[in-house]
Design an enzyme around this catalytic site. Structure first.
Site, PDB file in Angstrom:
ATOM      1  N   ASN A  39     -10.218   0.361  -0.420  1.00 61.67           N
ATOM      2  CA  ASN A  39      -9.252   0.325   0.685  1.00 61.67           C
ATOM      3  C   ASN A  39      -9.873   0.787   1.991  1.00 61.67           C
ATOM      4  O   ASN A  39     -10.398   1.905   2.070  1.00 61.67           O
ATOM      5  CB  ASN A  39      -8.090   1.269   0.378  1.00 61.67           C
ATOM      6  CG  ASN A  39      -7.137   0.721  -0.664  1.00 61.67           C
ATOM      7  OD1 ASN A  39      -7.452  -0.217  -1.372  1.00 61.67           O
ATOM      8  ND2 ASN A  39      -5.963   1.313  -0.739  1.00 61.67           N
ATOM      9  N   ASP A  79      -8.986   0.921   6.175  1.00 65.40           N
ATOM     10  CA  ASP A  79      -8.091   0.734   7.314  1.00 65.40           C
ATOM     11  C   ASP A  79      -8.685   1.387   8.568  1.00 65.40           C
ATOM     12  O   ASP A  79      -8.874   0.739   9.603  1.00 65.40           O
ATOM     13  CB  ASP A  79      -6.713   1.347   6.987  1.00 65.40           C
ATOM     14  CG  ASP A  79      -5.689   1.077   8.064  1.00 65.40           C
ATOM     15  OD1 ASP A  79      -5.971   0.254   8.969  1.00 65.40           O
ATOM     16  OD2 ASP A  79      -4.598   1.677   8.030  1.00 65.40           O
ATOM     17  N   ASP A 113       0.852  -1.196   0.000  1.00 66.38           N
ATOM     18  CA  ASP A 113       0.000   0.000   0.000  1.00 66.38           C
ATOM     19  C   ASP A 113       0.890   1.250   0.000  1.00 66.38           C
ATOM     20  O   ASP A 113       1.760   1.400   0.867  1.00 66.38           O
ATOM     21  CB  ASP A 113      -0.862  -0.050   1.278  1.00 66.38           C
ATOM     22  CG  ASP A 113      -2.004   0.948   1.273  1.00 66.38           C
ATOM     23  OD1 ASP A 113      -2.448   1.336   0.183  1.00 66.38           O
ATOM     24  OD2 ASP A 113      -2.459   1.321   2.380  1.00 66.38           O
ATOM     25  N   HIS A 114       0.687   2.124  -0.963  1.00 59.84           N
ATOM     26  CA  HIS A 114       1.415   3.402  -1.027  1.00 59.84           C
ATOM     27  C   HIS A 114       2.936   3.274  -1.023  1.00 59.84           C
ATOM     28  O   HIS A 114       3.619   3.941  -0.227  1.00 59.84           O
ATOM     29  CB  HIS A 114       0.983   4.345   0.102  1.00 59.84           C
ATOM     30  CG  HIS A 114      -0.444   4.791   0.008  1.00 59.84           C
ATOM     31  ND1 HIS A 114      -0.864   5.764  -0.866  1.00 59.84           N
ATOM     32  CD2 HIS A 114      -1.552   4.374   0.672  1.00 59.84           C
ATOM     33  CE1 HIS A 114      -2.169   5.931  -0.734  1.00 59.84           C
ATOM     34  NE2 HIS A 114      -2.621   5.093   0.187  1.00 59.84           N
ATOM     35  N   SER A 126     -13.056   4.460   4.366  1.00 58.17           N
ATOM     36  CA  SER A 126     -13.709   4.155   5.645  1.00 58.17           C
ATOM     37  C   SER A 126     -14.900   5.081   5.862  1.00 58.17           C
ATOM     38  O   SER A 126     -14.905   6.232   5.425  1.00 58.17           O
ATOM     39  CB  SER A 126     -12.717   4.316   6.808  1.00 58.17           C
ATOM     40  OG  SER A 126     -11.877   3.179   6.871  1.00 58.17           O
ATOM     41  N   LYS A 171     -12.095  12.995   7.663  1.00 59.74           N
ATOM     42  CA  LYS A 171     -12.084  13.211   6.211  1.00 59.74           C
ATOM     43  C   LYS A 171     -12.766  14.505   5.817  1.00 59.74           C
ATOM     44  O   LYS A 171     -12.355  15.178   4.888  1.00 59.74           O
ATOM     45  CB  LYS A 171     -12.789  12.045   5.515  1.00 59.74           C
ATOM     46  CG  LYS A 171     -12.143  10.680   5.769  1.00 59.74           C
ATOM     47  CD  LYS A 171     -12.873   9.619   4.960  1.00 59.74           C
ATOM     48  CE  LYS A 171     -12.503   8.212   5.355  1.00 59.74           C
ATOM     49  NZ  LYS A 171     -11.083   7.909   5.230  1.00 59.74           N
ATOM     50  N   HIS A 200      -7.857   9.966   3.373  1.00 57.92           N
ATOM     51  CA  HIS A 200      -7.436   8.991   4.379  1.00 57.92           C
ATOM     52  C   HIS A 200      -7.782   9.428   5.808  1.00 57.92           C
ATOM     53  O   HIS A 200      -7.908  10.618   6.083  1.00 57.92           O
ATOM     54  CB  HIS A 200      -5.924   8.777   4.295  1.00 57.92           C
ATOM     55  CG  HIS A 200      -5.492   8.065   3.052  1.00 57.92           C
ATOM     56  ND1 HIS A 200      -4.886   8.697   2.005  1.00 57.92           N
ATOM     57  CD2 HIS A 200      -5.601   6.764   2.687  1.00 57.92           C
ATOM     58  CE1 HIS A 200      -4.631   7.827   1.044  1.00 57.92           C
ATOM     59  NE2 HIS A 200      -5.049   6.643   1.427  1.00 57.92           N
ATOM     60  N   GLY A 201      -7.887   8.441   6.685  1.00 60.77           N
ATOM     61  CA  GLY A 201      -7.979   8.719   8.108  1.00 60.77           C
ATOM     62  C   GLY A 201      -9.395   8.907   8.629  1.00 60.77           C
ATOM     63  O   GLY A 201     -10.382   8.664   7.923  1.00 60.77           O
ATOM     64  N   ARG A 259      -9.340   0.067  12.507  1.00 61.04           N
ATOM     65  CA  ARG A 259      -8.637   0.643  13.661  1.00 61.04           C
ATOM     66  C   ARG A 259      -9.641   1.100  14.711  1.00 61.04           C
ATOM     67  O   ARG A 259      -9.444   0.925  15.910  1.00 61.04           O
ATOM     68  CB  ARG A 259      -7.816   1.866  13.223  1.00 61.04           C
ATOM     69  CG  ARG A 259      -6.674   1.551  12.283  1.00 61.04           C
ATOM     70  CD  ARG A 259      -5.920   2.822  11.922  1.00 61.04           C
ATOM     71  NE  ARG A 259      -4.833   2.532  10.989  1.00 61.04           N
ATOM     72  CZ  ARG A 259      -3.819   3.345  10.730  1.00 61.04           C
ATOM     73  NH1 ARG A 259      -3.759   4.506  11.325  1.00 61.04           N
ATOM     74  NH2 ARG A 259      -2.880   3.013   9.881  1.00 61.04           N
TER      75      ARG A 259
HETATM   76  P1  13P Z   1      -9.128   4.832   5.262  1.00 64.33           P
HETATM   77  O1  13P Z   1      -8.227   5.685   6.096  1.00 64.33           O
HETATM   78  O2  13P Z   1     -10.347   5.575   4.843  1.00 64.33           O
HETATM   79  O3  13P Z   1      -9.473   3.536   5.919  1.00 64.33           O
HETATM   80  O4  13P Z   1      -8.338   4.469   3.905  1.00 64.33           O
HETATM   81  C1  13P Z   1      -7.330   3.483   3.923  1.00 64.33           C
HETATM   82  C2  13P Z   1      -6.531   3.489   2.670  1.00 64.33           C
HETATM   83  O5  13P Z   1      -6.849   4.101   1.678  1.00 64.33           O
HETATM   84  C3  13P Z   1      -5.307   2.681   2.686  1.00 64.33           C
HETATM   85  O6  13P Z   1      -4.568   2.825   1.508  1.00 64.33           O
HETATM   86  O1  G3H Z   2      -3.480   4.718   3.542  1.00 64.34           O
HETATM   87  C1  G3H Z   2      -2.923   4.492   4.585  1.00 64.34           C
HETATM   88  C2  G3H Z   2      -3.249   3.341   5.460  1.00 64.34           C
HETATM   89  O2  G3H Z   2      -4.319   3.644   6.327  1.00 64.34           O
HETATM   90  C3  G3H Z   2      -2.031   2.905   6.185  1.00 64.34           C
HETATM   91  O3  G3H Z   2      -1.673   3.814   7.155  1.00 64.34           O
HETATM   92  O4  G3H Z   2       0.714   4.437   6.831  1.00 64.34           O
HETATM   93  O5  G3H Z   2      -0.395   4.591   9.078  1.00 64.34           O
HETATM   94  O6  G3H Z   2       0.149   2.357   8.069  1.00 64.34           O
HETATM   95  P1  G3H Z   2      -0.193   3.814   7.811  1.00 64.34           P
HETATM   96 ZN    ZN Z   3      -4.576   4.782   0.665  1.00 62.30          ZN
END
Ligand code: 13P
Ligand code: G3H
Ligand code: ZN
Length: 316
Positions: free
Chosen positions: A258, A260, A83-84, A218, A188, A184-185, A264
Site C-alpha cells: 500500500n 499513498d 482501504d481500512h 511509502s 513514520k 502510515h503517513g 501525495r
Molecule cells: P503510506 O502512508 O505509507 O503511503 O501507506 C498507505 C497505506 O497503507 C494505505 O492503506
Molecule cells: O492508510 C491510509 C491512506 O493513506 C488513506 O488516507 O484516510 O487520509 O484517505 P486517508
Molecule cells: Zn493502510
C-alpha cells in the site's frame, strides 16, 4: 475486462515473487496518473479508496472515474478495493457499490472481536463474490481517517505469527495485513528503521501460499521531501521505509503493498514548484497537469521496486 478481484493477482505474485501495488485514489488526476503508469508498465493494479476518499469525492464520482480507467485499459486487471473499512456497514455498502475487494480493519479491537467482525464481513462479501483483507497487529501513524499507534510503540504491536494463523483460519479472510514495523503517513520514524521481516517469514513458514499485505509502505523519498521544503513546505523530519526494505518484502509472502504518502508528496512537490516558479499562474490545469505527470513517474518507480512490471497478462 471488467473490474477483477485480487485472487489471481495474489496467486501469481506469491508464486513469482513480486507484489501488486495498491494506490489510494481521491480524484481524477491521481487516478489518471496511476493508471497511465500502469498502462505503460503493463502491471496489475489495485486502486484503493479510503473512507476519507469516499466522503471527499463521493462514491459515484470515484466509481465513474475508475470504470472509465477500466474501459480504457481492457488488457490490465484492475481491482477496486476499500482501504481500512471500520464497520460491517461500511464494508457491506462497498460490496453493494461494486467493490471487488474490501478491507475490514478491526485491528484495534481484541482478537475475539476482530475475528468476529472480520468473519461477519467475510460471510457477506464471499456471498457476493468479493474478497476480504483483514488486519492483525497495529500499525502506527495517523492519516485523515486512519488512526494508529505512536511511532515509538510500533515494535510493541507487531503481528504475532501464531495468532495470525488462528485468525486466518477462524475468520476466513483472503489476505492479511500484518504489522511488521511500518506505519502510515510521512512521519513514520525518527531514526532509520529495521523492519520485522521475521513476522512475514514466520507466518509464511506456518501457512504456505497465503498472501500478506504491507501497509504504510511509502519511502518518503529525500528528493521529494527536499523539493517540498525548497518550495515553501515544512517537512524536514519526514521519514519513510527504505526502498530496499520494500523490494525485499515484495519478494517474500507480501503480495500487496500500500502506497499513498509518496504519491501525495510527488503531487504536492510539483504543485508547490509551479506556484513558486510561476506566481501568476491560476489555471488549475497548469498545476494539476504537471502534478498528474509527477504521480505517473512515482508510480512507475514503485512498479519497478515491487517487481510487477509486465505482469498484467499473467494476472488477468
Ligand atoms: P503510506 O502512508 O505509507 O503511503 O501507506 C498507505 C497505506 O497503507 C494505505 O492503506
Ligand atoms: O492508510 C491510509 C491512506 O493513506 C488513506 O488516507 O484516510 O487520509 O484517505 P486517508
Ligand atoms: Zn493502510
Amino acid at each position: 475486462m471488467a473490474l477483477v478481484g485480487t485472487k489471481k493477482m495474489f496467486e501469481m505474485a506469491y508464486k513469482n515473487g513480486y507484489a501488486v501495488g495498491a494506490f489510494n485514489v481521491n480524484n481524477m488526476e491521481i487516478t489518471q496518473g496511476i493508471v497511465s503508469a500502469i498502462a505503460e508498465a503493463k502491471a496489475p493494479l489495485i486502486l484503493q479508496i479510503s473512507r476519507g476518499a469516499r466522503s471527499y469525492a463521493s462514491m459515484p464520482y470515484l466509481k465513474a472515474i475508475i470504470d472509465t480507467a477500466v474501459a480504457e485499459n481492457p488488457e490490465i486487471p484492475i481491482a477496486m478495493h476499500l482501504d481500512h473499512g471500520d464497520t460491517f456497514e461500511t464494508c457491506k455498502q462497498c460490496v453493494d457499490d461494486g467493490f471487488t475487494s474490501v478491507m475490514i480493519d478491526a485491528s484495534s479491537k481484541s482478537l475475539e472481536e476482530n475475528i468476529a467482525l472480520t468473519k461477519e464481513v467475510v460471510d457477506y462479501a464471499h456471498d457476493h463474490g468479493v474478497v476480504v483483507e483483514a488486519e492483525l497487529g497495529q500499525l502506527g501513524g495517523i492519516e485523515e481517517d486512519v488512526v494508529g499507534i505512536s511511532a515509538d510503540d510500533i515494535h510493541k504491536h507487531l503481528t504475532d505469527p501464531d495468532e495470525a494463523i488462528e485468525f486466518i483460519e477462524r475468520s476466513g479472510c483472503d489476505s492479511l495485513a500484518v504489522a511488521c514495523g511500518t506505519s502510515h503517513g510521512a512521519y513514520k520514524f525518527k531514526v532509520e528503521p529495521t523492519l520485522a521481516f521475521h513476522v512475514i517469514e514466520d507466518i509464511s513458514a506456518k501457512l504456505k501460499d497465503y498472501p500478506l499485505v504491507m501497509h504504510g509502505s511509502s519511502s518518503v523519498l529525500k528528493e521529494f521531501k527536499d523539493l517540498i521544503n525548497k518550495y515553501g513546505g515544512d517537512m524536514p523530519d519526514a521519514m519513510g521505509v527504505p526502498e530496499e526494505a520494500i523490494s525485499k518484502a515484495a519478494k517474500m509472502a507480501v503480495c500487496k503493498i500500500n502506497i499513498d504518502t509518496d504519491l501525495r508528496m510527488a503531487l504536492t512537490a510539483k504543485i508547490r514548484q509551479v506556484f513558486s516558479e510561476k506566481p501568476r499562474e491560476f489555471d488549475p490545469r497548469k498545476y494539476l497537469g504537471p502534478g498528474r505527470e509527477a504521480i505517473k513517474e512515482m508510480v512507475k518507480r514503485k512498479l519497478e521496486l515491487l517487481g510487477c512490471v509486465g505482469k498484467a497478462g499473467e494476472c488477468a
